[in-house]
Design a protein around this motif. Structure first.
Motif, PDB file in Angstrom:
ATOM      1  N   MET A   1       4.377  48.817 -17.537  1.00 40.12           N
ATOM      2  CA  MET A   1       3.949  47.493 -17.951  1.00 40.12           C
ATOM      3  C   MET A   1       4.306  47.337 -19.424  1.00 40.12           C
ATOM      4  N   ASN A   2       4.919  46.219 -19.730  1.00 40.96           N
ATOM      5  CA  ASN A   2       5.264  45.975 -21.127  1.00 40.96           C
ATOM      6  C   ASN A   2       4.189  45.096 -21.780  1.00 40.96           C
ATOM      7  N   SER A   3       4.333  44.860 -23.053  1.00 41.36           N
ATOM      8  CA  SER A   3       3.302  44.112 -23.785  1.00 41.36           C
ATOM      9  C   SER A   3       3.197  42.666 -23.311  1.00 41.36           C
ATOM     10  N   SER A   4       4.299  42.089 -22.867  1.00 41.21           N
ATOM     11  CA  SER A   4       4.264  40.721 -22.364  1.00 41.21           C
ATOM     12  C   SER A   4       3.443  40.634 -21.081  1.00 41.21           C
ATOM     13  N   GLU A   5       3.637  41.594 -20.189  1.00 42.21           N
ATOM     14  CA  GLU A   5       2.866  41.627 -18.944  1.00 42.21           C
ATOM     15  C   GLU A   5       1.382  41.849 -19.228  1.00 42.21           C
ATOM     16  N   ALA A   6       1.099  42.731 -20.169  1.00 43.10           N
ATOM     17  CA  ALA A   6      -0.293  42.990 -20.544  1.00 43.10           C
ATOM     18  C   ALA A   6      -0.944  41.735 -21.100  1.00 43.10           C
ATOM     19  N   GLU A   7      -0.197  40.981 -21.895  1.00 42.40           N
ATOM     20  CA  GLU A   7      -0.736  39.743 -22.465  1.00 42.40           C
ATOM     21  C   GLU A   7      -1.009  38.710 -21.374  1.00 42.40           C
ATOM     22  N   HIS A   8      -0.147  38.639 -20.369  1.00 44.58           N
ATOM     23  CA  HIS A   8      -0.382  37.727 -19.246  1.00 44.58           C
ATOM     24  C   HIS A   8      -1.670  38.089 -18.509  1.00 44.58           C
ATOM     25  N   ILE A   9      -1.902  39.381 -18.335  1.00 41.34           N
ATOM     26  CA  ILE A   9      -3.122  39.833 -17.665  1.00 41.34           C
ATOM     27  C   ILE A   9      -4.343  39.497 -18.516  1.00 41.34           C
ATOM     28  N   ARG A  10      -4.242  39.739 -19.825  1.00 40.48           N
ATOM     29  CA  ARG A  10      -5.348  39.416 -20.724  1.00 40.48           C
ATOM     30  C   ARG A  10      -5.684  37.927 -20.652  1.00 40.48           C
ATOM     31  N   GLN A  11      -4.657  37.085 -20.687  1.00 41.25           N
ATOM     32  CA  GLN A  11      -4.872  35.639 -20.640  1.00 41.25           C
ATOM     33  C   GLN A  11      -5.491  35.212 -19.309  1.00 41.25           C
ATOM     34  N   ALA A  12      -5.051  35.827 -18.225  1.00 46.22           N
ATOM     35  CA  ALA A  12      -5.627  35.496 -16.912  1.00 46.22           C
ATOM     36  C   ALA A  12      -7.101  35.883 -16.863  1.00 46.22           C
ATOM     37  N   CYS A  13      -7.446  37.043 -17.408  1.00 48.93           N
ATOM     38  CA  CYS A  13      -8.844  37.476 -17.445  1.00 48.93           C
ATOM     39  C   CYS A  13      -9.686  36.517 -18.281  1.00 48.93           C
ATOM     40  N   LEU A  14      -9.184  36.154 -19.437  1.00 47.09           N
ATOM     41  CA  LEU A  14      -9.910  35.215 -20.295  1.00 47.09           C
ATOM     42  C   LEU A  14     -10.102  33.868 -19.607  1.00 47.09           C
ATOM     43  N   GLN A  15      -9.050  33.395 -18.959  1.00 50.94           N
ATOM     44  CA  GLN A  15      -9.119  32.088 -18.305  1.00 50.94           C
ATOM     45  C   GLN A  15     -10.165  32.068 -17.185  1.00 50.94           C
ATOM     46  N   VAL A  16     -10.155  33.091 -16.320  1.00 51.27           N
ATOM     47  CA  VAL A  16     -11.132  33.082 -15.224  1.00 51.27           C
ATOM     48  C   VAL A  16     -12.544  33.274 -15.752  1.00 51.27           C
ATOM     49  N   ALA A  17     -12.693  34.060 -16.818  1.00 55.32           N
ATOM     50  CA  ALA A  17     -14.019  34.268 -17.399  1.00 55.32           C
ATOM     51  C   ALA A  17     -14.563  32.975 -18.001  1.00 55.32           C
ATOM     52  N   ILE A  18     -13.733  32.268 -18.741  1.00 54.00           N
ATOM     53  CA  ILE A  18     -14.162  31.009 -19.348  1.00 54.00           C
ATOM     54  C   ILE A  18     -14.517  29.988 -18.283  1.00 54.00           C
ATOM     55  N   GLU A  19     -13.669  29.883 -17.264  1.00 58.20           N
ATOM     56  CA  GLU A  19     -13.947  28.923 -16.192  1.00 58.20           C
ATOM     57  C   GLU A  19     -15.255  29.250 -15.470  1.00 58.20           C
ATOM     58  N   ALA A  20     -15.477  30.529 -15.194  1.00 59.17           N
ATOM     59  CA  ALA A  20     -16.706  30.922 -14.512  1.00 59.17           C
ATOM     60  C   ALA A  20     -17.926  30.694 -15.399  1.00 59.17           C
ATOM     61  N   TYR A  21     -17.807  30.988 -16.684  1.00 55.20           N
ATOM     62  CA  TYR A  21     -18.913  30.785 -17.617  1.00 55.20           C
ATOM     63  C   TYR A  21     -19.286  29.304 -17.683  1.00 55.20           C
ATOM     64  N   GLU A  22     -18.268  28.449 -17.760  1.00 53.37           N
ATOM     65  CA  GLU A  22     -18.517  27.009 -17.794  1.00 53.37           C
ATOM     66  C   GLU A  22     -19.131  26.528 -16.478  1.00 53.37           C
ATOM     67  N   GLN A  23     -18.630  27.038 -15.366  1.00 56.55           N
ATOM     68  CA  GLN A  23     -19.176  26.669 -14.060  1.00 56.55           C
ATOM     69  C   GLN A  23     -20.642  27.090 -13.965  1.00 56.55           C
ATOM     70  N   GLY A  24     -20.947  28.267 -14.497  1.00 59.20           N
ATOM     71  CA  GLY A  24     -22.331  28.731 -14.502  1.00 59.20           C
ATOM     72  C   GLY A  24     -23.236  27.791 -15.278  1.00 59.20           C
TER      73      GLY A  24
END
Length: 61
Positions: A1-24
């Motif tokens: 995994m390169n740094s670009s792929e890792a950043e995509h994963i980080r962004q996906a985690c942040l996005q789902v967390a923010i959406e779930a937090y707001e939904q909560g």
């Protein structure tokens, strides 16, 4: 995994967390409940689209 792929994963985690937090919040959950909902969203995030193997097999098709 390169740094670009890792950043995509980080962004996906942040996005789902923010959406779930707001939904909560919309559901009326307390801060702890919203946090737990966000953590659960990260735990259940499908990472297959980010895996090299999946992308390589898709590009060969």
């Amino acid at each position: 995994m390169n740094s670009s792929e890792a950043e995509h994963i980080r962004q996906a985690c942040l996005q789902v967390a923010i959406e779930a937090y707001e939904q909560g919040g919309l559901l009326g959950l307390c801060q702890e409940g919203r946090f737990e909902l966000a953590m659960d969203a990260i735990r259940h995030l499908t990472l297959a689209p980010f895996c090299d193997e999946d992308r390589e097999s898709a590009s060969r098709s």
